[in-house]
Design a protein around this motif. Structure first.
Motif, short mmCIF file in Angstrom:
data_model
loop_
_atom_site.label_atom_id
_atom_site.label_comp_id
_atom_site.label_asym_id
_atom_site.label_seq_id
_atom_site.Cartn_x
_atom_site.Cartn_y
_atom_site.Cartn_z
N LEU A 58 0.84 -1.20 0.00
CA LEU A 58 0.00 0.00 0.00
C LEU A 58 0.87 1.24 0.00
O LEU A 58 1.75 1.40 0.84
N ILE A 59 0.62 2.13 -0.98
CA ILE A 59 1.32 3.41 -1.07
C ILE A 59 0.30 4.52 -0.93
O ILE A 59 -0.69 4.58 -1.67
N ASN A 60 0.53 5.42 0.03
CA ASN A 60 -0.29 6.63 0.18
C ASN A 60 0.55 7.84 -0.21
O ASN A 60 1.77 7.84 -0.03
N SER A 61 -0.12 8.87 -0.70
CA SER A 61 0.60 10.11 -1.00
C SER A 61 -0.32 11.31 -0.81
O SER A 61 -1.50 11.27 -1.19
N TYR A 62 0.26 12.37 -0.22
CA TYR A 62 -0.43 13.65 -0.10
C TYR A 62 0.30 14.73 -0.90
O TYR A 62 0.06 15.92 -0.71
N THR A 63 1.18 14.31 -1.79
CA THR A 63 1.98 15.25 -2.57
C THR A 63 1.18 15.81 -3.73
O THR A 63 0.71 15.07 -4.58
N THR A 64 1.04 17.12 -3.77
CA THR A 64 0.31 17.79 -4.85
C THR A 64 1.02 17.54 -6.19
O THR A 64 2.24 17.64 -6.28
N GLY A 65 0.23 17.20 -7.19
CA GLY A 65 0.79 17.01 -8.52
C GLY A 65 1.10 15.58 -8.89
O GLY A 65 1.33 15.28 -10.06
N ILE A 66 1.11 14.68 -7.90
CA ILE A 66 1.31 13.26 -8.18
C ILE A 66 -0.07 12.62 -8.34
O ILE A 66 -0.92 12.74 -7.46
N SER A 67 -0.29 11.93 -9.44
CA SER A 67 -1.61 11.35 -9.69
C SER A 67 -1.64 9.89 -9.29
O SER A 67 -0.60 9.23 -9.21
N PRO A 68 -2.85 9.35 -9.04
CA PRO A 68 -2.97 7.92 -8.76
C PRO A 68 -2.41 7.05 -9.87
O PRO A 68 -1.88 5.98 -9.62
N THR A 69 -2.52 7.52 -11.11
CA THR A 69 -2.00 6.75 -12.24
C THR A 69 -0.49 6.59 -12.16
O THR A 69 0.06 5.54 -12.50
N VAL A 70 0.19 7.63 -11.70
CA VAL A 70 1.65 7.54 -11.54
C VAL A 70 2.00 6.45 -10.53
O VAL A 70 2.88 5.62 -10.78
N LEU A 71 1.30 6.44 -9.40
CA LEU A 71 1.57 5.39 -8.41
C LEU A 71 1.24 4.02 -8.99
O LEU A 71 1.97 3.04 -8.75
N GLY A 72 0.16 3.93 -9.75
CA GLY A 72 -0.21 2.67 -10.37
C GLY A 72 0.85 2.19 -11.35
O GLY A 72 1.16 0.99 -11.41
N ASN A 73 1.43 3.11 -12.12
CA ASN A 73 2.48 2.74 -13.05
C ASN A 73 3.71 2.21 -12.33
O ASN A 73 4.33 1.22 -12.75
N ILE A 74 4.07 2.87 -11.23
CA ILE A 74 5.22 2.41 -10.45
C ILE A 74 4.95 1.02 -9.88
O ILE A 74 5.82 0.14 -9.90
#
Length: 288
Positions: free
Chosen positions: A232-248
């Protein structure tokens, strides 16, 4: 969107004009939120009579204005879990209530695994996910670089009646800790991380999410067990999209383990409106 719907002791009452109106147990607080760019329609008596109001400073940071004397800390519950709440000088209260959506998911995964599960919680803050994983029966390792946050997490575990659960609390730089676990050959079935946008480790190491997240996730995959349950990866960083996390996650996890990836926003229902406040993003990898 993943919405944390099942709270009784927390409520996002209203939102507007750059601020939240929230009930934390018996205490109503007013705090800024950069996502709330619509106007406040009605600044009624409830907005004006809050126990505490956090005011941002034009030079950065801010401070609380207390209209009622508050206890040093108080308790709220989510299902059988309990947490200490205390307003901090950086506007937070020690808990991110939207994460309850992840706690429920994670607890279901652990309870349904049918085998012993070891979980590693990184950038673990005051331990909401640690308490949830322990309550579901997992062995947990909780790691955060801030000693005060680690102590708060330990107190939350004890408050929930889980002091005898197998939980290790570690105050350390998460990158160094994972490197040591790799050398020791220690493995985990589930990994949780909530990395900051920017930070410094205990030895002055610089963390920038855009540069550090992918190599860190790659490192973490080296300490996953042969049969991992979730990541599980959470992020509160503005400008990072869920798709970016999904790609990683696809490159780092799915290509190796198969399984299923789900990513999206996480949010809180606003009880006075038919609206949801977005409160971050997440990506879940889970075994198929």
């Amino acid at each position: 969107m993943f919405v944390a719907k099942d709270w009784q002791d927390y409520e996002l009452i209203d939102a507007g004009g750059g601020e939240r109106l929230e009930r934390w147990g018996h205490v109503v607080l007013r705090r800024p939120d950069p996502q709330i760019i619509w106007p406040l329609e009605n600044e009624n008596e409830l907005w004006r009579s809050v126990a505490g109001h956090y005011h941002r400073s034009s030079s950065g940071g801010g401070q609380w204005e207390y209209k009622t004397k508050l206890p040093d800390r108080w308790t709220i519950g989510y299902r059988d879990l309990k947490f200490y709440i205390r307003p901090t000088n950086f506007k937070h209260t020690g808990l991110f209530p939207e994460q309850a959506a992840n706690w429920s998911w994670m607890m279901d995964k652990i309870r349904g695994a049918g085998r012993p599960i070891r979980v590693l919680n990184l950038f673990a803050y005051t331990g909401g996910a640690t308490v949830a994983a322990a309550a579901a029966g997992a062995e947990v390792c909780h790691v955060d670089a801030a000693k005060g946050m680690v102590l708060w997490a330990k107190e939350n575990l004890e408050l929930s009646g889980l002091a005898e659960r197998p939980v290790r609390f570690i105050t350390d730089d998460v990158f160094k800790f994972v490197q040591r676990e790799q050398r020791r050959g220690n493995k985990y079935d589930g990994i949780i991380m909530d990395p900051p946008s920017y930070g410094r480790g205990t030895g002055g190491e610089v963390w920038k999410l855009e540069e550090s997240l992918y190599p860190f996730i790659q490192l973490c995959t080296t300490i996953l067990s042969d049969n991992p349950l979730f990541f599980l990866i959470n992020s509160y960083t503005t400008g990072i999209s869920p798709t970016v996390l999904g790609n990683i996650a696809r490159i780092s996890l799915a290509d190796k383990y198969g399984g299923r990836i789900t990513s999206g926003e996480i949010g809180l229902p606003i009880t006075s409106k038919d609206m949801v406040l977005p409160a971050g993003i997440l990506c879940r990898w889970e075994e198929a």
